[in-house]
Motif scaffolding. Structure first.
Motif, short mmCIF file in Angstrom:
data_model
loop_
_atom_site.label_atom_id
_atom_site.label_comp_id
_atom_site.label_asym_id
_atom_site.label_seq_id
_atom_site.Cartn_x
_atom_site.Cartn_y
_atom_site.Cartn_z
N VAL A 62 46.19 44.68 38.45
CA VAL A 62 45.01 45.53 37.80
C VAL A 62 44.71 43.55 36.43
CG1 VAL A 62 44.43 47.64 37.64
CG2 VAL A 62 45.77 46.68 35.94
N THR A 63 45.39 42.70 36.67
CA THR A 63 45.85 41.97 35.76
C THR A 63 45.49 40.30 36.22
OG1 THR A 63 47.79 41.56 36.12
CG2 THR A 63 46.80 42.76 34.26
N GLU A 64 45.84 40.11 37.25
CA GLU A 64 45.36 38.84 38.57
C GLU A 64 44.42 39.00 39.28
OE1 GLU A 64 49.60 37.09 39.14
OE2 GLU A 64 49.52 39.26 40.22
N PRO A 65 43.77 37.46 39.81
CA PRO A 65 42.39 38.10 40.36
C PRO A 65 43.33 37.82 42.08
CG PRO A 65 42.86 35.61 39.77
CD PRO A 65 43.36 36.80 38.74
N ALA A 66 42.52 38.72 42.96
CA ALA A 66 42.54 39.07 44.36
C ALA A 66 42.12 37.82 45.13
CB ALA A 66 41.81 39.73 45.08
N CYS A 67 41.25 36.73 44.26
CA CYS A 67 40.51 35.49 44.82
C CYS A 67 41.89 34.07 45.04
CB CYS A 67 39.28 34.78 45.02
SG CYS A 67 38.01 36.08 45.42
N ALA A 68 41.65 33.27 45.73
CA ALA A 68 43.16 32.56 46.10
C ALA A 68 42.54 31.42 45.14
CB ALA A 68 43.20 31.83 47.29
N ALA A 69 43.38 30.80 43.90
CA ALA A 69 43.13 30.32 42.51
C ALA A 69 41.58 29.13 43.41
CB ALA A 69 43.92 29.74 41.70
#
Length: 122
Positions: A62-69
């Motif tokens: 719940v803290t990081e984006p799922a999409c690649a940077a």
């Protein structure tokens, strides 16, 4: 997501003030004070609960984006551009990227809306 603690507190206060004023405005639209034709969905409350108990809603992150940077924006974020190295999925991560909810989060909000309408018909 990448805000300072002070920024998060300020955004939370602004959101709460906006939601309170919106609710009051809707309530006051009707002479009987009902506002029965409108149902508000407090997504900020739901997200707050989700962050505290992610497993309850089926999320593992719940803290990081799922999409690649390397993905520049949400329209370019697809199941093909997820951060596979971290195990990201569209349904088990809260955020798609930055400030946009994932497909799984949108599905959960939809369920919340359905539950709200069924429990309190308009």
């Amino acid at each position: 997501m990448a805000q300072s603690a002070e920024g998060r507190v300020l955004l939370a206060k602004l959101t709460a003030q906006f939601n309170e004023k919106l609710s009051l405005a809707i309530y006051n639209l009707y002479p009987d004070g009902g506002g029965h034709d409108i149902a508000l969905l407090a997504a900020d409350d739901w997200i707050g609960r989700d962050v505290i108990q992610p497993a309850l809603y089926g999320f593992v992150n719940v803290t990081e984006p799922a999409c690649a940077a390397s993905v520049a924006s949400t329209p370019n974020c697809t199941t093909q551009t997820l951060n596979a190295a971290s195990g990201a999925t569209a349904t088990t991560w809260l955020w798609a990227e930055g400030t946009y909810l994932s497909a799984g989060a949108h599905a959960q909000l939809g369920l919340q809306a359905e539950t709200r309408v069924r429990g309190n018909p308009l």
